[in-house]
Design a protein around this motif. Structure first.
Motif, PDB file in Angstrom:
ATOM      1  N   VAL A   1       0.854  -1.178   0.000  1.00  0.00           N
ATOM      2  CA  VAL A   1       0.000   0.000   0.000  1.00  0.00           C
ATOM      3  C   VAL A   1       0.896   1.235   0.000  1.00  0.00           C
ATOM      4  O   VAL A   1       1.584   1.520   0.988  1.00  0.00           O
ATOM      5  CB  VAL A   1      -0.920  -0.007   1.238  1.00  0.00           C
ATOM      6  CG1 VAL A   1      -1.843   1.207   1.214  1.00  0.00           C
ATOM      7  CG2 VAL A   1      -1.730  -1.295   1.282  1.00  0.00           C
ATOM      8  N   GLY A   2       0.906   1.973  -1.105  1.00  0.00           N
ATOM      9  CA  GLY A   2       1.807   3.108  -1.274  1.00  0.00           C
ATOM     10  C   GLY A   2       1.183   4.422  -0.841  1.00  0.00           C
ATOM     11  O   GLY A   2       0.093   4.782  -1.317  1.00  0.00           O
ATOM     12  N   ILE A   3       1.869   5.129   0.053  1.00  0.00           N
ATOM     13  CA  ILE A   3       1.354   6.401   0.573  1.00  0.00           C
ATOM     14  C   ILE A   3       2.497   7.405   0.720  1.00  0.00           C
ATOM     15  O   ILE A   3       3.660   7.022   0.808  1.00  0.00           O
ATOM     16  CB  ILE A   3       0.678   6.220   1.958  1.00  0.00           C
ATOM     17  CG1 ILE A   3       1.682   5.657   2.980  1.00  0.00           C
ATOM     18  CG2 ILE A   3      -0.552   5.336   1.855  1.00  0.00           C
ATOM     19  CD1 ILE A   3       1.160   5.603   4.406  1.00  0.00           C
ATOM     20  N   PRO A   4       2.172   8.706   0.749  1.00  0.00           N
ATOM     21  CA  PRO A   4       3.178   9.697   1.155  1.00  0.00           C
ATOM     22  C   PRO A   4       3.293   9.667   2.672  1.00  0.00           C
ATOM     23  O   PRO A   4       2.357   9.277   3.374  1.00  0.00           O
ATOM     24  CB  PRO A   4       2.584  11.018   0.667  1.00  0.00           C
ATOM     25  CG  PRO A   4       1.104  10.785   0.687  1.00  0.00           C
ATOM     26  CD  PRO A   4       0.902   9.325   0.362  1.00  0.00           C
ATOM     27  N   GLY A   5       4.453  10.074   3.199  1.00  0.00           N
ATOM     28  CA  GLY A   5       4.610  10.103   4.649  1.00  0.00           C
ATOM     29  C   GLY A   5       6.027  10.448   5.028  1.00  0.00           C
ATOM     30  O   GLY A   5       6.934  10.449   4.181  1.00  0.00           O
ATOM     31  N   PRO A   6       6.263  10.718   6.289  1.00  0.00           N
ATOM     32  CA  PRO A   6       7.603  11.073   6.737  1.00  0.00           C
ATOM     33  C   PRO A   6       8.526   9.859   6.754  1.00  0.00           C
ATOM     34  O   PRO A   6       8.072   8.717   6.867  1.00  0.00           O
ATOM     35  CB  PRO A   6       7.371  11.611   8.150  1.00  0.00           C
ATOM     36  CG  PRO A   6       6.141  10.901   8.615  1.00  0.00           C
ATOM     37  CD  PRO A   6       5.280  10.744   7.386  1.00  0.00           C
ATOM     38  N   GLU A   7       9.813  10.136   6.681  1.00  0.00           N
ATOM     39  CA  GLU A   7      10.803   9.065   6.686  1.00  0.00           C
ATOM     40  C   GLU A   7      10.743   8.253   7.978  1.00  0.00           C
ATOM     41  O   GLU A   7      10.980   7.047   7.974  1.00  0.00           O
ATOM     42  CB  GLU A   7      12.202   9.668   6.503  1.00  0.00           C
ATOM     43  CG  GLU A   7      13.316   8.658   6.377  1.00  0.00           C
ATOM     44  CD  GLU A   7      14.665   9.321   6.138  1.00  0.00           C
ATOM     45  OE1 GLU A   7      15.657   8.585   5.972  1.00  0.00           O
ATOM     46  OE2 GLU A   7      14.730  10.569   6.111  1.00  0.00           O
ATOM     47  N   ASN A   8      10.378   8.899   9.066  1.00  0.00           N
ATOM     48  CA  ASN A   8      10.280   8.205  10.362  1.00  0.00           C
ATOM     49  C   ASN A   8       8.852   7.769  10.651  1.00  0.00           C
ATOM     50  O   ASN A   8       8.387   7.797  11.804  1.00  0.00           O
ATOM     51  CB  ASN A   8      10.777   9.118  11.485  1.00  0.00           C
ATOM     52  CG  ASN A   8       9.869  10.334  11.682  1.00  0.00           C
ATOM     53  OD1 ASN A   8       9.146  10.740  10.759  1.00  0.00           O
ATOM     54  ND2 ASN A   8       9.895  10.927  12.872  1.00  0.00           N
TER      55      ASN A   8
ATOM     56  N   ALA B   1       7.204   5.117  11.169  1.00  0.00           N
ATOM     57  CA  ALA B   1       6.910   4.150  12.230  1.00  0.00           C
ATOM     58  C   ALA B   1       6.962   4.760  13.614  1.00  0.00           C
ATOM     59  O   ALA B   1       6.272   4.300  14.535  1.00  0.00           O
ATOM     60  CB  ALA B   1       7.876   2.975  12.143  1.00  0.00           C
ATOM     61  N   THR B   2       7.757   5.815  13.781  1.00  0.00           N
ATOM     62  CA  THR B   2       7.908   6.438  15.107  1.00  0.00           C
ATOM     63  C   THR B   2       7.384   7.868  15.141  1.00  0.00           C
ATOM     64  O   THR B   2       7.614   8.595  16.114  1.00  0.00           O
ATOM     65  CB  THR B   2       9.398   6.443  15.512  1.00  0.00           C
ATOM     66  OG1 THR B   2      10.171   7.147  14.533  1.00  0.00           O
ATOM     67  CG2 THR B   2       9.930   5.030  15.647  1.00  0.00           C
ATOM     68  N   SER B   3       6.678   8.265  14.095  1.00  0.00           N
ATOM     69  CA  SER B   3       6.243   9.661  13.963  1.00  0.00           C
ATOM     70  C   SER B   3       5.061  10.017  14.849  1.00  0.00           C
ATOM     71  O   SER B   3       4.763  11.203  15.053  1.00  0.00           O
ATOM     72  CB  SER B   3       5.869   9.954  12.503  1.00  0.00           C
ATOM     73  OG  SER B   3       4.730   9.173  12.135  1.00  0.00           O
TER      74      SER B   3
ATOM     75  N   ALA C   1       1.953  -1.074  15.117  1.00  0.00           N
ATOM     76  CA  ALA C   1       1.738  -2.393  15.712  1.00  0.00           C
ATOM     77  C   ALA C   1       0.254  -2.676  15.954  1.00  0.00           C
ATOM     78  O   ALA C   1      -0.137  -3.819  16.204  1.00  0.00           O
ATOM     79  CB  ALA C   1       2.507  -2.520  17.022  1.00  0.00           C
ATOM     80  N   ASP C   2      -0.563  -1.628  15.879  1.00  0.00           N
ATOM     81  CA  ASP C   2      -2.013  -1.767  16.055  1.00  0.00           C
ATOM     82  C   ASP C   2      -2.642  -1.879  14.672  1.00  0.00           C
ATOM     83  O   ASP C   2      -2.891  -0.875  14.004  1.00  0.00           O
ATOM     84  CB  ASP C   2      -2.555  -0.546  16.816  1.00  0.00           C
ATOM     85  CG  ASP C   2      -4.038  -0.656  17.131  1.00  0.00           C
ATOM     86  OD1 ASP C   2      -4.755  -1.412  16.432  1.00  0.00           O
ATOM     87  OD2 ASP C   2      -4.496   0.034  18.067  1.00  0.00           O
TER      88      ASP C   2
ATOM     89  N   ARG D   1       4.025  -3.823   7.790  1.00  0.00           N
ATOM     90  CA  ARG D   1       5.389  -3.316   7.954  1.00  0.00           C
ATOM     91  C   ARG D   1       5.610  -2.091   7.059  1.00  0.00           C
ATOM     92  O   ARG D   1       5.346  -2.153   5.860  1.00  0.00           O
ATOM     93  CB  ARG D   1       6.419  -4.387   7.573  1.00  0.00           C
ATOM     94  CG  ARG D   1       6.430  -5.601   8.484  1.00  0.00           C
ATOM     95  CD  ARG D   1       7.665  -6.452   8.200  1.00  0.00           C
ATOM     96  NE  ARG D   1       7.745  -7.613   9.059  1.00  0.00           N
ATOM     97  CZ  ARG D   1       7.335  -8.830   8.738  1.00  0.00           C
ATOM     98  NH1 ARG D   1       6.802  -9.050   7.553  1.00  0.00           N
ATOM     99  NH2 ARG D   1       7.467  -9.830   9.585  1.00  0.00           N
ATOM    100  N   PRO D   2       6.116  -0.998   7.596  1.00  0.00           N
ATOM    101  CA  PRO D   2       6.498   0.137   6.755  1.00  0.00           C
ATOM    102  C   PRO D   2       7.744  -0.203   5.944  1.00  0.00           C
ATOM    103  O   PRO D   2       8.698  -0.777   6.471  1.00  0.00           O
ATOM    104  CB  PRO D   2       6.797   1.251   7.759  1.00  0.00           C
ATOM    105  CG  PRO D   2       6.175   0.812   9.050  1.00  0.00           C
ATOM    106  CD  PRO D   2       6.232  -0.674   9.034  1.00  0.00           C
TER     107      PRO D   2
END
Length: 393
Positions: free
Chosen positions: A229-236, A238-240, A246-247, A280-281
């Protein structure tokens, strides 16, 4: 503890590029080598299946003498067909039928390449954590995770991926974030949604574009479907704090927001809703093309993602990587293990890698356009498609 050894070539990394180089060198029978891989052999490599092209991926298998083994696992026919949908769920057209680009799972590709390499030549579970040049004699010294060192090589080949521990010996350039990521997940045969997934994706892959996001879903060798699933988002990502990755329920809700996949047809949203997980990101990087120009450094070079990681939007990454192995092995056989051979390899590698990265970044823009797949269709209809043209140089 120093561990002097007489091997002429050290290959750091046991992905497709590293294993292909080892298998080709083995068949040549000219040079001694050793390969270090941080993972253990029983851990399957992560990632979706791959399509191998005649002049690159398939070429490497032939030069390694393992093409007959590959035929046990390669999937032809319907497996090569890609189905294109818009975000409304309309199947616009299918492409790839009859193409000589068989699909193979990564574990099967690894097994195929290993069939051409003696067991003692691969050091599994041995991570190279640091590399440096000994100022006293110029040798490249490998520091292993167990604290031991290895040296005495005439050539060290970094085949250790995006965050290579060898690259700094060659260039100070680092991969750049592309601005987009995939959330990867799966749909297994025991999932009640599986028959519907099989109906829409069939035996190959499906691409869905629109609203600035997209999905790439593909059937794997054991029958399950990998969902990207391709989306825009920040490099971090998973921790942003945007969402707890995990949910799984929270992540599905995040993906189904109106500005992401909430505008998609219900049957396309259902793919996300019914995915099995884990989620998984996959943060997508690329190597800056203006830095693919370093001067040859004595005793060391790079292949595959270590040299030129790319985003996956033209499907040429692994083919380009395995082509590197062919070119480097060929130059070494022709000229010997020396700087001239490495320079000749790099001179040929640079323009090819630049082309793949450039095309992939161009394709990525089309995949993530609000109006997609309009531009993608125009390019595919132009007679000069960006996708799957690794062998044209």
């Amino acid at each position: 503890m120093s561990n002097p050894n007489s091997n002429k070539i050290a290959i750091v990394g046991g992905g497709p590029a590293g294993l292909a180089l080892a298998a080709i060198l083995e068949r040549q029978g000219t040079f001694d080598y050793i390969l270090y891989e941080s993972s253990t052999e029983d851990v399957p490599p992560r990632g979706g299946c791959l399509d191998l092209h005649p002049g690159s991926g398939q070429r490497a298998l032939r030069e390694a003498g393992v093409f007959e083994e590959f035929k046990k696992y390669g999937r032809y026919g319907d497996a090569t067909i890609h189905r294109l949908f818009n975000h409304k769920g309309e199947n616009l057209f299918d492409f790839g039928e009859g193409r000589d680009a068989p699909e193979i799972d990564r574990w099967a590709l690894r097994k195929t390449l290993l069939s051409g390499i003696p067991k003692e030549k691969v050091k599994w579970g041995v991570a190279v954590v640091e590399t440096e040049r000994d100022p006293a004699n110029g040798e490249i010294v490998l520091t292993l995770a167990n604290g031991e060192t290895a040296r005495g090589f005439k050539l060290v080949v970094g085949a250790d991926g995006t965050w290579s521990r060898v690259r700094h010996l060659v260039t100070d350039a680092k991969p750049a974030y592309s601005g987009n990521l995939f959330i990867t997940t799966k749909i297994f045969p025991n999932n009640p949604f599986y028959p519907k997934m099989k109906e829409v994706c069939r035996m190959g892959s499906m691409v869905v574009m629109g609203n600035g996001v997209h999905m790439f879903n593909s059937r794997q060798g054991d029958g399950h479907y990998r969902v990207d699933v391709g989306i825009p988002g920040p490099e971090n990502f998973a921790t942003s704090g945007l969402v707890d990755v995990a949910d799984w329920d929270a992540l599905k809700k995040y993906l189904l927001q109106p500005d992401l996949f909430g505008a998609y047809a219900p049957k396309m949203q259902d793919i996300i809703k019914n995915s099995d997980g884990p989620f998984r990101p996959w943060i997508m990087y690329y190597f800056p093309t203006d830095r693919l120009n370093w001067k040859t450094v004595p005793g060391v070079t790079l292949i595959g993602d270590a040299a030129h990681v790319t985003t996956p939007f033209v499907g040429d990454g692994v083919n380009c990587a395995m082509r590197d192995s062919c070119i480097l092995a060929g130059k070494l056989k022709e000229m010997g293990v020396n700087d001239e051979a490495v320079a000749a390899y790099e001179k040929e590698m640079f323009p090819f890698a630049i082309d793949v990265i450039t095309r992939s970044l161009q394709s990525q823009k089309m995949f993530f356009e609000k109006e997609a797949p309009r531009a993608f269709i125009e390019v595919m209809s132009s007679g000069k498609p960006l996708i799957g043209t690794t062998d044209h140089i």
